[in-house]
Enzyme design. Structure first.
Site, PDB file in Angstrom:
ATOM      1  N   GLY A 120      44.854  58.781  47.573  1.00  0.00           N
ATOM      2  CA  GLY A 120      43.668  58.122  47.810  1.00  0.00           C
ATOM      3  C   GLY A 120      42.715  59.191  48.683  1.00  0.00           C
ATOM      4  N   SER A 121      43.154  59.280  49.912  1.00  0.00           N
ATOM      5  CA  SER A 121      42.541  60.442  50.841  1.00  0.00           C
ATOM      6  C   SER A 121      42.818  61.630  50.314  1.00  0.00           C
ATOM      7  CB  SER A 121      42.886  60.202  52.050  1.00  0.00           C
ATOM      8  OG  SER A 121      42.559  58.929  52.821  1.00  0.00           O
ATOM      9  N   TRP A 126      42.942  50.276  43.228  1.00  0.00           N
ATOM     10  CA  TRP A 126      41.830  49.811  44.219  1.00  0.00           C
ATOM     11  C   TRP A 126      40.543  50.378  43.545  1.00  0.00           C
ATOM     12  CZ3 TRP A 126      43.575  46.845  47.621  1.00  0.00           C
ATOM     13  CH2 TRP A 126      44.931  47.131  48.032  1.00  0.00           C
ATOM     14  N   ARG A 134      23.926  27.377  72.780  1.00  0.00           N
ATOM     15  CA  ARG A 134      25.354  26.627  73.249  1.00  0.00           C
ATOM     16  C   ARG A 134      25.219  26.248  74.617  1.00  0.00           C
ATOM     17  NH1 ARG A 134      29.393  24.222  74.110  1.00  0.00           N
ATOM     18  NH2 ARG A 134      31.553  24.950  73.603  1.00  0.00           N
ATOM     19  N   GLU A 160      36.593  54.993  51.247  1.00  0.00           N
ATOM     20  CA  GLU A 160      35.767  56.233  51.312  1.00  0.00           C
ATOM     21  C   GLU A 160      36.100  57.078  52.557  1.00  0.00           C
ATOM     22  OE1 GLU A 160      31.729  56.384  50.014  1.00  0.00           O
ATOM     23  OE2 GLU A 160      31.847  54.841  48.790  1.00  0.00           O
TER      24      GLU A 160
END
Length: 392
Positions: free
Chosen positions: A143-144, A168, A278, A374
């Site tokens: 991944g990284s 992914w 509110r 990312e």
């Protein structure tokens, strides 16, 4: 259930990072959002919604700033325009932001390294929204650490044979074209990775698994088993895939921060609207000092994140300088800021804040992934530190 309009307010377009053309892009995005195109799409059907969103954005010309024309240069894509688009789309519709980003990310390497034939065959269809694109880089154990990639592409005559898995992968299972990165072995590590164009009907290509996540988006694990493609579908030089991947990500990296800023601005506006209306303890929620303190923190953090985001994009577009450190700072700050701002908005809404269908509840789910994909927050910190420690 929201009383806030989906069109973002842009008082910050007078910052020195922008030019008059960016105001025109913002106006075009407003017209697209106000057209009602987003409201006509059934978001419960995520796959179908992505196709409809991409087609609608293509027809409206929204994709033009993210997807290069066949005879254009992707390296000249304006990062500020992409950031502006993602911030506006994220403010209005998280899935629209996702669909927009993937059209650019999935086609970037094709525009940068594809042959004239590939560019002509793919880019017009992605730019018009006829085709969905995907960026197939991540793996289970890569991944990284992209250099740990194990998916291989072996040269065999005039073809390449691909074996392995990618996971992914956004738009996995519904994309019409995939930019795939695989190990070709010209050198160790990142220097031995090449990029390819793969189509879903290529023999040996399959979907191993569809992945359900906290905020529904089309994600999948791709499997390649003796998947044979012509060598003409390689992008750039052998072993040049990692460079193409990084060039593509450099164009779009700051835009992840911009999407986070868009989510945070929407949460702040929802919180402001709720605080004004509110009633409690004989006044409004906004009359309470604790609420005012929270709103003050939220607004300040959002502007700080936006300033870092557009500084990174401006540095790339105008100064033509590396933005490794600046984009990492922006991504780190904007995503973490958005998580805090949205969490505060949910808290202000009380029980309503966790009810399915509320805007702040949806934002709470949308923001979580941005702190991971990312480059997770922890990775961004390492990038900033390493850039600081480099000899000057």
């Amino acid at each position: 259930m929201s009383s806030v309009a989906k069109v973002i307010r842009r008082e910050w377009l007078d910052w020195p990072f922008f030019e008059p053309r960016h105001q025109a892009i913002g106006s075009a995005l407003d017209r697209f959002v106000q057209s009602g195109a987003l409201d006509k799409i059934d978001h419960d059907d995520v796959d179908g919604a992505c196709r409809q969103l991409v087609r609608a954005m293509g027809e409206a010309g929204v994709l033009d700033c993210a997807v290069a024309a066949p005879d254009g240069d992707a390296a000249t894509i304006d990062s500020r325009s992409i950031c502006l688009s993602r911030e506006s789309l994220a403010y209005a519709d998280g899935l629209a932001d996702f669909a927009f980003a993937m059209q650019g990310l999935g086609s970037g390497a094709i525009a940068l390294g594809g042959s004239a034939e590939l560019r002509k065959a793919v880019l017009p269809k992605v730019r018009s929204g006829e085709w969905l694109s995907a960026f197939a880089l991540s793996e289970k154990d890569a991944g990284s650490d992209v250099a740990a990639m194990s998916c291989t592409a072996r040269a065999d005559g005039d073809d390449y044979v691909i074996d392995g898995e990618k996971t992914w992968i956004s738009n996995g299972g519904i994309a019409d074209v995939y930019t795939l990165f695989a190990r070709t072995g010209e050198a160790p590590g990142a220097r031995g990775i090449s990029a390819f164009v793969v189509f879903p009907d290529d023999p040996g290509f399959g979907i191993a698994d569809r992945i359900d996540v906290i905020a529904p988006h089309p994600l999948a694990t791709l499997r390649f088993t003796n998947c044979r493609i012509p060598a003409s579908r390689r992008l750039g030089a052998p072993g040049g895939g990692f460079k193409l991947a990084m060039q593509t990500l450099d164009i779009f990296r700051a835009s992840v921060a911009a999407a986070a800023v868009g989510f945070a601005r929407r949460a702040l506006d929802e919180a402001l609207s709720h605080a004004r209306s509110r009633r409690m303890f004989g006044a409004t929620l906004g009359d309470l000092q604790l609420t005012q303190a929270a709103l003050g923190d939220m607004a300040t953090e959002v502007d700080a994140a936006a300033l870092l985001t557009y500084r990174a994009a401006w540095r790339r577009d105008v100064q033509k300088l590396s933005t490794t450190r600046e984009a990492a700072m922006a991504k780190l700050t904007a995503t973490e800021t958005a998580q805090r701002v949205i969490d505060r908005a949910v808290q202000m809404f009380g029980g309503r804040g966790v009810r399915k269908g509320e805007v702040v509840e949806s934002l709470y789910r949308e923001i979580r992934a941005l702190r991971i994909y990312e480059g997770a927050t922890e990775v961004q910190k390492l990038i900033v530190a390493r850039e600081l420690l480099k000899p000057r």
